[in-house]
Design an enzyme around this catalytic site. Structure first.
Site, PDB file in Angstrom:
ATOM      1  N   LYS A 175      18.307   4.614   4.282  1.00  0.00           N
ATOM      2  CA  LYS A 175      17.743   4.875   3.096  1.00  0.00           C
ATOM      3  C   LYS A 175      17.271   6.333   3.138  1.00  0.00           C
ATOM      4  CE  LYS A 175      15.929   0.033   2.159  1.00  0.00           C
ATOM      5  NZ  LYS A 175      14.786  -0.550   2.179  1.00  0.00           N
ATOM      6  N   TYR A 223      19.632  -3.643  -6.410  1.00  0.00           N
ATOM      7  CA  TYR A 223      18.398  -4.359  -6.041  1.00  0.00           C
ATOM      8  C   TYR A 223      18.093  -5.366  -7.376  1.00  0.00           C
ATOM      9  CZ  TYR A 223      17.508  -1.937  -1.853  1.00  0.00           C
ATOM     10  OH  TYR A 223      17.514  -1.370  -0.491  1.00  0.00           O
ATOM     11  N   ASN A 241      11.282   1.722   4.543  1.00  0.00           N
ATOM     12  CA  ASN A 241      11.647   0.862   5.868  1.00  0.00           C
ATOM     13  C   ASN A 241      12.877   1.282   6.501  1.00  0.00           C
ATOM     14  OD1 ASN A 241      13.084  -0.561   4.052  1.00  0.00           O
ATOM     15  ND2 ASN A 241      12.190  -2.483   4.354  1.00  0.00           N
ATOM     16  N   HIS A 254      18.436  -0.688   5.072  1.00  0.00           N
ATOM     17  CA  HIS A 254      18.561  -2.046   4.484  1.00  0.00           C
ATOM     18  C   HIS A 254      20.071  -2.922   5.064  1.00  0.00           C
ATOM     19  CE1 HIS A 254      19.579  -5.019   1.341  1.00  0.00           C
ATOM     20  NE2 HIS A 254      20.861  -4.664   1.442  1.00  0.00           N
ATOM     21  N   GLU A 301      27.641  -6.896  -1.800  1.00  0.00           N
ATOM     22  CA  GLU A 301      27.060  -5.551  -1.349  1.00  0.00           C
ATOM     23  C   GLU A 301      28.278  -4.533  -0.731  1.00  0.00           C
ATOM     24  OE1 GLU A 301      23.555  -5.943   1.129  1.00  0.00           O
ATOM     25  OE2 GLU A 301      22.529  -7.002  -0.581  1.00  0.00           O
TER      26      GLU A 301
HETATM   27  P1  CMP Z   1      15.410  -4.187   2.020  1.00  0.00           P
HETATM   28  O1  CMP Z   1      15.720  -4.933   3.094  1.00  0.00           O
HETATM   29  O2  CMP Z   1      16.334  -2.803   1.295  1.00  0.00           O
HETATM   30  O3  CMP Z   1      15.281  -5.197   0.758  1.00  0.00           O
HETATM   31  C1  CMP Z   1      14.449  -4.800  -0.287  1.00  0.00           C
HETATM   32  C2  CMP Z   1      13.686  -3.870  -0.183  1.00  0.00           C
HETATM   33  O4  CMP Z   1      12.480  -3.881  -1.308  1.00  0.00           O
HETATM   34  C3  CMP Z   1      12.877  -3.948   0.942  1.00  0.00           C
HETATM   35  O5  CMP Z   1      13.856  -3.526   2.022  1.00  0.00           O
HETATM   36  C4  CMP Z   1      11.984  -2.801   0.899  1.00  0.00           C
HETATM   37  O6  CMP Z   1      12.099  -1.437   0.803  1.00  0.00           O
HETATM   38  C5  CMP Z   1      11.432  -3.174  -0.568  1.00  0.00           C
HETATM   39  N1  CMP Z   1      10.298  -4.060  -0.556  1.00  0.00           N
HETATM   40  C6  CMP Z   1      10.314  -5.356  -0.160  1.00  0.00           C
HETATM   41  N2  CMP Z   1       8.933  -5.970  -0.348  1.00  0.00           N
HETATM   42  C7  CMP Z   1       7.999  -4.875  -0.470  1.00  0.00           C
HETATM   43  C8  CMP Z   1       6.661  -4.994  -0.748  1.00  0.00           C
HETATM   44  N3  CMP Z   1       5.915  -6.109  -0.543  1.00  0.00           N
HETATM   45  N4  CMP Z   1       6.268  -3.789  -0.948  1.00  0.00           N
HETATM   46  C9  CMP Z   1       6.923  -2.647  -1.220  1.00  0.00           C
HETATM   47  N5  CMP Z   1       8.418  -2.530  -1.073  1.00  0.00           N
HETATM   48  C10 CMP Z   1       8.926  -3.767  -0.514  1.00  0.00           C
END
Ligand code: CMP
Length: 145
Positions: free
Chosen positions: A9, A49, A112, A115, A126
């Protein structure tokens, strides 16, 4: 052999962690079989998403994911979907187990680092989102010099 889709990311790219994260995957003997750096448009980020549409973080998520370089890749290996999810750890670094990529590097539940697909069906969809079959390669790992 199973395949999964991984995205490094924007926060991974901005902080110079691309090599670090790929090394973790390769150290676990997963093969990188497709690799691409790109910008998602706002529309593409929303589409990727779409499953999260309506959630309170959806707008923040799509804003964060669009317009900055990301790296998408396909990894191949035994039980790669589950094992990569274990290696990256929980969505929010506060909940992630020690030793996982997100525990070590994630800035927040949103930013984070990485993904990864969460099921066979998601992986299929995906991977097709980012790669044509002819952009996916195959090779055997060989150890030693
Ligand atoms: P990812 O594994 O890419 O899947 C969905 C994404 O949404 C997740 O990682 C985060 O980047 C984002 N996400 C999921 N839950 C939350 C949350 N509670 N607050 C903010 N971002 C979130």
């Amino acid at each position: 052999m199973e395949r999964t889709l991984v995205i490094l990311k924007p926060d991974c790219v901005w902080r110079g962690l691309i090599g670090e994260v790929i090394k973790r995957f390769e150290d676990e003997k997963f093969n990188v079989i497709a690799l691409r750096m790109l910008h998602l448009s706002a529309e593409e980020a929303g589409k990727f998403y779409a499953v999260h549409q309506g959630k309170e973080f959806y707008e923040r998520l799509t804003e964060y994911m669009f317009g900055s370089p990301i790296v998408s890749m396909v990894l191949e290996g035994e039980k790669v979907i589950l094992r990569i999810r274990e290696l990256i750890g929980a969505t929010d670094p506060k909940d992630a187990v020690s030793g996982t990529i997100r525990k070590k590097y994630a800035l927040s539940g949103l930013m984070n680092v990485v993904h990864a697909s969460d099921s066979l069906e998601a992986a299929r969809e995906e991977i097709a989102f980012f790669f044509d079959e002819d952009a996916i390669f195959h090779y055997q790992r060989r150890e030693g010099s």
